[in-house]
Enzyme design. Structure first.
Site, PDB file in Angstrom:
ATOM      1  N   ARG A  84       5.980  -1.031   7.959  1.00 60.74           N
ATOM      2  CA  ARG A  84       5.233   0.194   8.266  1.00 60.74           C
ATOM      3  C   ARG A  84       3.855  -0.176   8.823  1.00 60.74           C
ATOM      4  NH1 ARG A  84       1.891   4.165   4.377  1.00 60.74           N
ATOM      5  NH2 ARG A  84       1.198   5.495   6.054  1.00 60.74           N
ATOM      6  N   HIS A 129      -3.731   7.063  10.873  1.00 51.70           N
ATOM      7  CA  HIS A 129      -4.122   6.510   9.566  1.00 51.70           C
ATOM      8  C   HIS A 129      -5.653   6.384   9.562  1.00 51.70           C
ATOM      9  CE1 HIS A 129      -2.658   3.920   5.992  1.00 51.70           C
ATOM     10  NE2 HIS A 129      -3.962   4.048   5.857  1.00 51.70           N
ATOM     11  N   GLU A 174      -1.995  10.325   4.236  1.00 53.88           N
ATOM     12  CA  GLU A 174      -2.866  10.812   3.163  1.00 53.88           C
ATOM     13  C   GLU A 174      -3.884  11.866   3.594  1.00 53.88           C
ATOM     14  OE1 GLU A 174      -4.561   7.470   1.081  1.00 53.88           O
ATOM     15  OE2 GLU A 174      -2.615   6.818   0.352  1.00 53.88           O
ATOM     16  N   ASN A 316       2.621   7.763  -1.490  1.00 53.13           N
ATOM     17  CA  ASN A 316       1.718   6.631  -1.723  1.00 53.13           C
ATOM     18  C   ASN A 316       1.218   6.761  -3.156  1.00 53.13           C
ATOM     19  OD1 ASN A 316       2.076   6.245   1.000  1.00 53.13           O
ATOM     20  ND2 ASN A 316      -0.074   6.537   1.561  1.00 53.13           N
ATOM     21  N   TYR A 318      -0.717   4.843  -6.438  1.00 53.32           N
ATOM     22  CA  TYR A 318      -1.515   3.714  -6.917  1.00 53.32           C
ATOM     23  C   TYR A 318      -1.840   3.778  -8.401  1.00 53.32           C
ATOM     24  CZ  TYR A 318      -2.191   2.097  -2.151  1.00 53.32           C
ATOM     25  OH  TYR A 318      -1.973   1.600  -0.884  1.00 53.32           O
ATOM     26  N   GLU A 384       3.535   3.445   0.098  1.00 52.70           N
ATOM     27  CA  GLU A 384       2.450   2.535  -0.294  1.00 52.70           C
ATOM     28  C   GLU A 384       2.417   2.413  -1.800  1.00 52.70           C
ATOM     29  OE1 GLU A 384      -1.601   3.201   1.087  1.00 52.70           O
ATOM     30  OE2 GLU A 384      -0.845   3.837   3.035  1.00 52.70           O
TER      31      GLU A 384
END
Ligand code: BGC
Length: 484
Positions: A84, A129, A174, A316, A318, A384
């Site tokens: 990606r 992005h 995002e 994504n 985290y 991600e």
């Protein structure tokens, strides 16, 4: 070590996509090479002002614009099935419009895509992005309605130019971070601080721009190119700080609505914002004397245009947070005041090399189940996930690999036990890179990059060799193998 007796097999489903992710501004460098136009991050970093660690910039970064073949070696060393990356909008269209097309930019991405395909690696391409062309920002950027048509033209150009080979598209990465960091807190480019207003406007236009681009693909390209288009949404998992408190439980619902539902509900469900968001912001706006809600409304035809505009879900993930109800002073509009929450990190959670990233592998399983339950059981790619080390970072990052392994175990539980439709995983990131306001002080790469060496040498961390084993065997090591 976590063993897990609930799992009968440590194998991932056949055909599972194994990837790593990067973004143009964070790796490419070549900020003004071969006709590239400036973008908001070029402007932001060149202005200095200590907004970025040591006023570092992405001017050179990992040098991927000239060192792509080194990146390809890393990708092959990992055995990835997917890669990606994002296109630099202003490398392709220097002023953001198709008025002038930069052939050198097209040549660069053609090479990347062709090399990937020649090596049996499927590209997943993000159109945007965080790196808005400066010329588009100068016309109001995401806060201006004009951007919807401008982005659509750019998307159409990319589908037409690369879509014969690219089958997995992400429009925007995002939007939550773009809106809140770029237009609420002013921490990210373009550095605008309009609390309680700018983020809602930017998000509104991003949702419409995404939806329009999705329709463009489906009406003009889908039949011939047979690809899929989505948007990458980031979200933390959230739980009440005090599980016995009704106020904290409600605050948690609100938090998930404000971080996740803000984008997921209009796009995946019904073309409109979560009711909780609408009522909170309307009530606060009224009390603050605004003539109408600070949250813009979608017109009826926009609602119809937006709903159902994603062919798969890109998550994504985290970290996670504990949530506490908190009242804020009425007079200052801000997202947090609208939301009435405080985010807390559980002191028992280990912190990675970056302060906001508490390591909570089980949070991803809960979030994946939440997506299945609230978004009509979509196909999900984790686009991600990663853990930063602080610079200088040891090549033997065994603890970091343990975090990756624990997260992959939770994903496997999501697939096998919760029956979530998870089709792939992309580690963030292939390389250490320009970590936005942290500059090069935080290292997310599977490969270490020596930013002081003239050839920007890439060296695998232990995590890279361990990840390669998982990728090539399509399974996690079983607990007894790990004790050997
Ligand atoms: C972004 C990446 C970033 C990563 C780690 C995500 O928000 O998409 O660009 O490097 O998180 O902070």
């Amino acid at each position: 070590m976590t063993s897990d007796t609930q799992l009968h097999s440590y194998a991932f489903p056949k055909g599972f996509a194994w990837g790593a992710a990067t973004a143009a501004y964070q790796i490419e460098g070549g900020w003004d090479a071969d006709g590239k136009g400036p973008n908001v991050w070029d402007t932001f970093t060149h202005q200095g002002g200590d907004r970025v660690f040591k006023n570092q910039t992405g001017d050179v970064a990992c040098g991927s614009y000239t060192l792509w073949e080194e990146d390809l070696k890393c990708i092959k060393q990992l055995g990835l099935t997917h890669y990606r990356f994002s296109l630099s909008w202003s490398r392709l269209l220097p002023d953001g419009t198709t008025g002038f097309i930069n052939q050198k930019g097209i040549d660069y991405y053609n090479k990347v895509i062709d090399d990937l395909i020649a090596n049996g690696i499927m590209p997943m391409v993000t159109l945007y992005h965080f790196d808005m062309p400066q010329a588009v920002e100068d016309q109001g950027g995401w806060r201006s309605e004009k951007v919807v048509a401008i982005f659509d033209k750019y998307a159409e150009f990319c589908f037409g130019t690369f879509g014969n080979r690219v089958k997995l598209w992400i429009t925007i990465n995002e939007p939550f971070i773009v809106a809140t960091y770029g237009y609420e807190k002013g921490l990210f480019a373009p550095g605008i601080k309009e609390p309680g207003i700018g983020a809602y406007q930017a998000a509104h236009n991003m949702i419409k721009a995404h939806a329009k681009a999705w329709h463009t693909y489906h009406s003009q390209f889908k039949e011939k190119q047979c690809g899929f288009v989505s948007i990458a949404l980031n979200s933390d998992w959230a739980e009440p700080l005090d599980p016995t408190s009704v106020a904290d439980e409600k605050a948690t619902e609100r938090h998930l609505a404000f971080i996740f539902g803000w984008f997921a509900k209009p796009i995946f469900i019904d073309g409109d914002y979560p009711a909780l968001m609408k009522s909170q912001i309307a009530a606060k706006s009224k009390a603050q004397g605004f003539p109408s809600s600070r949250l813009p409304e979608f017109k009826e035809e926009e609602t119809k245009m937006i709903m159902g505009t994603a062919d798969f879900f890109c998550l994504n993930y985290y970290t996670s947070r504990k949530i506490k109800h908190k009242a804020y002073a009425q007079d200052e509009p801000s997202l947090k005041a609208d939301e009435e929450v405080e985010e807390v990190m559980d002191p028992s959670w280990p912190i990675s090399g970056i302060e906001w990233l508490a390591v909570v592998p089980w949070g991803i399983r809960k979030l994946l189940k939440y997506i299945k339950d609230t978004c009509n059981d979509p196909i999900i790619y984790i686009t991600e996930n990663g853990f930063a080390q602080s610079d200088p970072a040891p090549l033997e990052d065994t603890l970091r690999w343990e975090y990756f392994r624990q997260t992959l175990l939770e994903i496997l539980k999501g697939i096998c036990l919760d029956k979530v439709n998870i089709k792939g995983y992309f580690a963030w990131s292939l390389l250490d890179n320009f970590e936005w306001i942290e500059g090069y002080s935080k290292r997310f790469g599977l490969f270490h990059v020596d930013f002081d060496s003239p050839d920007l040498l890439r060296t695998p961390y232990t995590s890279a060799s361990e990840y390669a084993k998982v990728v090539t065997s399509n399974r996690l090591p079983e607990p007894d193998e790990m004790q050997r």
